[in-house]
Design an enzyme around this catalytic site. Structure first.
Site, PDB file in Angstrom:
ATOM      1  N   GLY A  39     -27.095 -54.135  48.252  1.00  0.00           N
ATOM      2  CA  GLY A  39     -25.829 -54.704  47.827  1.00  0.00           C
ATOM      3  C   GLY A  39     -24.686 -53.733  47.675  1.00  0.00           C
ATOM      4  O   GLY A  39     -24.347 -52.946  48.570  1.00  0.00           O
ATOM      5  N   ARG A 219     -29.245 -32.304  11.617  1.00  0.00           N
ATOM      6  CA  ARG A 219     -29.807 -31.022  11.188  1.00  0.00           C
ATOM      7  C   ARG A 219     -31.061 -31.227  10.349  1.00  0.00           C
ATOM      8  O   ARG A 219     -32.021 -30.476  10.448  1.00  0.00           O
ATOM      9  CB  ARG A 219     -28.777 -30.227  10.393  1.00  0.00           C
ATOM     10  CG  ARG A 219     -27.667 -29.622  11.246  1.00  0.00           C
ATOM     11  CD  ARG A 219     -26.707 -28.833  10.386  1.00  0.00           C
ATOM     12  NE  ARG A 219     -26.029 -29.699   9.409  1.00  0.00           N
ATOM     13  CZ  ARG A 219     -25.426 -29.268   8.309  1.00  0.00           C
ATOM     14  NH1 ARG A 219     -25.440 -27.979   8.030  1.00  0.00           N
ATOM     15  NH2 ARG A 219     -24.832 -30.107   7.499  1.00  0.00           N
ATOM     16  N   LYS A 279     -20.227 -41.790  -3.828  1.00  0.00           N
ATOM     17  CA  LYS A 279     -21.105 -40.626  -3.984  1.00  0.00           C
ATOM     18  C   LYS A 279     -22.543 -41.132  -4.062  1.00  0.00           C
ATOM     19  O   LYS A 279     -22.849 -41.992  -4.891  1.00  0.00           O
ATOM     20  CB  LYS A 279     -20.720 -39.870  -5.264  1.00  0.00           C
ATOM     21  CG  LYS A 279     -21.281 -38.466  -5.384  1.00  0.00           C
ATOM     22  CD  LYS A 279     -20.550 -37.483  -4.479  1.00  0.00           C
ATOM     23  CE  LYS A 279     -20.869 -36.048  -4.840  1.00  0.00           C
ATOM     24  NZ  LYS A 279     -20.266 -35.643  -6.115  1.00  0.00           N
ATOM     25  N   HIS A 280     -23.405 -40.628  -3.217  1.00  0.00           N
ATOM     26  CA  HIS A 280     -24.807 -41.049  -3.204  1.00  0.00           C
ATOM     27  C   HIS A 280     -24.937 -42.567  -3.093  1.00  0.00           C
ATOM     28  O   HIS A 280     -25.719 -43.204  -3.808  1.00  0.00           O
ATOM     29  CB  HIS A 280     -25.553 -40.524  -4.418  1.00  0.00           C
ATOM     30  CG  HIS A 280     -25.546 -39.027  -4.517  1.00  0.00           C
ATOM     31  ND1 HIS A 280     -26.077 -38.210  -3.537  1.00  0.00           N
ATOM     32  CD2 HIS A 280     -25.043 -38.200  -5.468  1.00  0.00           C
ATOM     33  CE1 HIS A 280     -25.920 -36.947  -3.895  1.00  0.00           C
ATOM     34  NE2 HIS A 280     -25.278 -36.917  -5.050  1.00  0.00           N
ATOM     35  N   GLU A 332     -16.206 -34.991   1.633  1.00  0.00           N
ATOM     36  CA  GLU A 332     -17.056 -34.762   2.795  1.00  0.00           C
ATOM     37  C   GLU A 332     -16.561 -35.524   4.026  1.00  0.00           C
ATOM     38  O   GLU A 332     -16.554 -34.999   5.137  1.00  0.00           O
ATOM     39  CB  GLU A 332     -18.500 -35.196   2.485  1.00  0.00           C
ATOM     40  CG  GLU A 332     -19.191 -34.345   1.436  1.00  0.00           C
ATOM     41  CD  GLU A 332     -19.704 -33.037   2.006  1.00  0.00           C
ATOM     42  OE1 GLU A 332     -19.588 -32.826   3.222  1.00  0.00           O
ATOM     43  OE2 GLU A 332     -20.215 -32.223   1.216  1.00  0.00           O
ATOM     44  N   ASN A 422     -29.781 -51.575 -11.536  1.00  0.00           N
ATOM     45  CA  ASN A 422     -28.969 -52.581 -12.216  1.00  0.00           C
ATOM     46  C   ASN A 422     -27.507 -52.141 -12.223  1.00  0.00           C
ATOM     47  O   ASN A 422     -27.216 -51.012 -12.597  1.00  0.00           O
ATOM     48  CB  ASN A 422     -29.454 -52.786 -13.654  1.00  0.00           C
ATOM     49  CG  ASN A 422     -30.772 -53.512 -13.729  1.00  0.00           C
ATOM     50  OD1 ASN A 422     -30.963 -54.524 -13.082  1.00  0.00           O
ATOM     51  ND2 ASN A 422     -31.712 -52.987 -14.537  1.00  0.00           N
ATOM     52  N   HIS A 528     -30.975 -52.594  -3.734  1.00  0.00           N
ATOM     53  CA  HIS A 528     -31.989 -51.589  -4.072  1.00  0.00           C
ATOM     54  C   HIS A 528     -31.993 -50.436  -3.071  1.00  0.00           C
ATOM     55  O   HIS A 528     -31.433 -50.547  -2.009  1.00  0.00           O
ATOM     56  CB  HIS A 528     -33.370 -52.244  -4.108  1.00  0.00           C
ATOM     57  CG  HIS A 528     -33.549 -53.161  -5.279  1.00  0.00           C
ATOM     58  ND1 HIS A 528     -33.536 -54.519  -5.141  1.00  0.00           N
ATOM     59  CD2 HIS A 528     -33.708 -52.910  -6.593  1.00  0.00           C
ATOM     60  CE1 HIS A 528     -33.709 -55.084  -6.343  1.00  0.00           C
ATOM     61  NE2 HIS A 528     -33.811 -54.126  -7.228  1.00  0.00           N
TER      62      HIS A 528
END
Length: 528
Positions: A39, A219, A279-280, A332, A422, A528
């Protein structure tokens, strides 16, 4: 016996993505390789002066049924699958006039792209490749003698080997290409099966596959002793870290990617200009404002200590005024749908700051799926796209919230949806003033959020904590009145919570005793 070096004398080329096709074909022809093609691939090569034999001429059987049947023929698959080290295979090739094919270059009909552009059902089905996967799998199975390429990015490696080995490929390369080929057909079939399940309204089909393409080897993972990589699925096209372009800054880490995703999904909840500082994976400040710069300043006030080294997400084109403020904080990552030239110039001075532009905002109400691994399996669930608006609220106390309190309650509940359980979120005037996350008891989250708010006020020289006169949101019901009373002690005047506890009556009575207003949503947001 499998040979290490196999000279390429005949190649079969049938590609949908024609990137790099002509120079690759020219390089093969220059080495005297006979090229079989079909084709559009054959036409493009022929137009460039590359000698080509049509597959129909090779098989003696014409292409038919609008191209559905062209390579599904013994002279094609026999040439690919024949083991050169078995006399019986060699005899069969001679008997049936089958010539060996040493190189198979096939990429598939663009099924994923067809689905992504919203094509009709029939168009999507027509873009399901049949002959392509069959040839790829045949070549990969017979990698002892055949090299298979499924991506134009692989052309250079093959040409380099041919140059180094007098026109031959090595077994090591063929094995790598075979592994890549099987991964490609697996991902292709995964996309088709997921799409078909969606067409049949099957949220959780009997079998499910997860496929992705390697975007980046990282890394390390959450910790330096863990290996990690970033894969993108490309299934739903949801704007975010998978669609983002990185303008500047260091390489993104595993934690950067996880936190940035959390920040961008949170800030997408708001219609007005909004900023989230994460953060986190938990917010240390979220605010709306008349402008991004106002929202940023108010978000930072919530917890400037935790904001240090955080992720900043905005839901508008990043402007110069906001970028100038952001440049004063060590962060960051900054993620935005876009940024103007002045904003880019301000941030360019922060060479290590990672700046990501996604092109658009994700829809917080759009359906989707999330997946998490557990030992021996996966947990799939639909994305938490639940949203609460004013008509959904049920006033359960003697005092009803004021209009101002209602606005803040809805704001706080949207934030709480993105805080690890919570979760307790205090808010005032469209900004968080205290966040308690990830505690084993709800009362501890209430107290921690109030404590952090008091510390932030003291550091800023304010007379009272931000929680005084605030509202509070809980991601799930209060199992006891203690969490609510801790919020009242911190100065909250109104509460939003899902309700549904066996002790709802006790909690409502405690709110009435303190003169608080409380609404229930009927929807919880565990995270969670």
């Amino acid at each position: 016996m499998t040979a290490d070096l196999v000279r390429v004398t005949r190649a079969l080329i049938s590609v949908s993505d024609k990137t790099g096709l002509v120079p690759f074909g020219q390089a093969l022809a220059a080495r005297g390789v006979e090229i079989l093609s079909t084709g559009g691939s054959a036409q493009q090569l022929r137009d460039a002066g590359v000698p080509v034999t049509e597959v129909g001429d090779h098989t003696g059987f014409p292409e038919m049924m609008d191209g559905r049947v062209k390579t599904l023929h013994p002279r094609v698959h026999g040439g690919i699958l024949a083991r050169r080290d078995l006399e019986s295979h060699q005899e069969a090739m001679t008997t049936h006039g089958i010539t060996p094919i040493d190189l198979v270059v096939v990429n598939l009909y663009p099924f994923e792209a067809t689905v992504a552009r919203g094509a009709a059902f029939e168009d999507c089905v027509e873009n399901i490749d049949i002959g392509g996967p069959a040839m790829i799998r045949s070549a990969a199975k017979n990698h002892g003698f055949v090299a298979v390429l499924t991506d134009p990015a692989e052309y250079e490696a093959v040409l380099t080997e041919l140059e180094s080995n007098d026109g031959a490929t090595t077994l090591a390369l063929r094995r790598r290409l075979a592994a890549s080929a099987y991964a490609r057909t697996a991902a292709y079939d995964s996309a088709i099966s997921q799409w078909f399940a969606g067409q049949n309204d099957e949220t959780f089909p009997a079998r499910v596959t997860v496929a992705g393409s390697l975007r980046q080897t990282l890394r390390y993972g959450e910790n330096p002793h863990q290996a990690a990589a970033f894969y993108v699925s490309g299934i739903d096209g949801r704007p975010g870290i998978a669609t983002a372009t990185q303008l500047q800054g260091k390489e993104l880490s595993y934690n950067n990617l996880n936190d940035t995703d959390a920040a961008f999904e949170l800030v997408a909840e708001f219609e007005r200009p909004a900023v989230a500082i994460i953060k986190h994976a938990n917010p240390c400040g979220v605010a709306e404002g008349e402008s991004l710069s106002e929202a940023y300043a108010r978000a930072l006030e919530c917890d400037p200590v935790s904001a240090f080294g955080g992720i900043i997400a905005v839901n508008r084109v990043l402007d110069a005024a906001t970028a100038e403020q952001v440049a004063k904080l060590f962060a960051e990552v900054v993620i935005a749908p876009d940024a103007d030239d002045e904003a880019k110039a301000f941030l360019a001075a922060k060479k290590n700051l990672r700046v990501l532009l996604t092109g658009a905002m994700p829809d917080p109400a759009a359906p989707g799926m999330t997946v998490r691994t557990v030992a021996g399996g996966f947990l799939f669930q639909t994305r938490d796209s639940g949203r609460i608006s004013l008509p959904d609220l049920k006033v359960v106390t003697k005092r009803a919230p004021t209009a101002e309190e209602l606005n803040d309650l809805l704001f706080a509940f949207r934030v709480a949806k993105h805080v690890k359980s919570n979760a307790i979120v205090y808010a005032k005037n469209g900004a968080t003033v205290g966040v308690g996350a990830g505690q084993m008891s709800r009362v501890d989250s209430s107290r921690i959020a109030a404590w952090k708010s008091a510390d932030a006020a003291k550091a800023a020289g304010r007379a009272e904590a931000g929680t005084i006169g605030s509202v509070v949101a809980s991601d799930a019901f209060f199992p006891f009145a203690d969490g609510l009373l801790a919020a009242a002690d911190a100065g909250a005047t109104a509460i939003i919570q899902p309700g549904g506890s066996m002790r709802d009556a006790e909690v409502i009575a405690a709110a009435d005793e303190r003169g608080l207003a409380m609404v229930m949503t009927g929807m919880r947001h565990f995270r969670h």
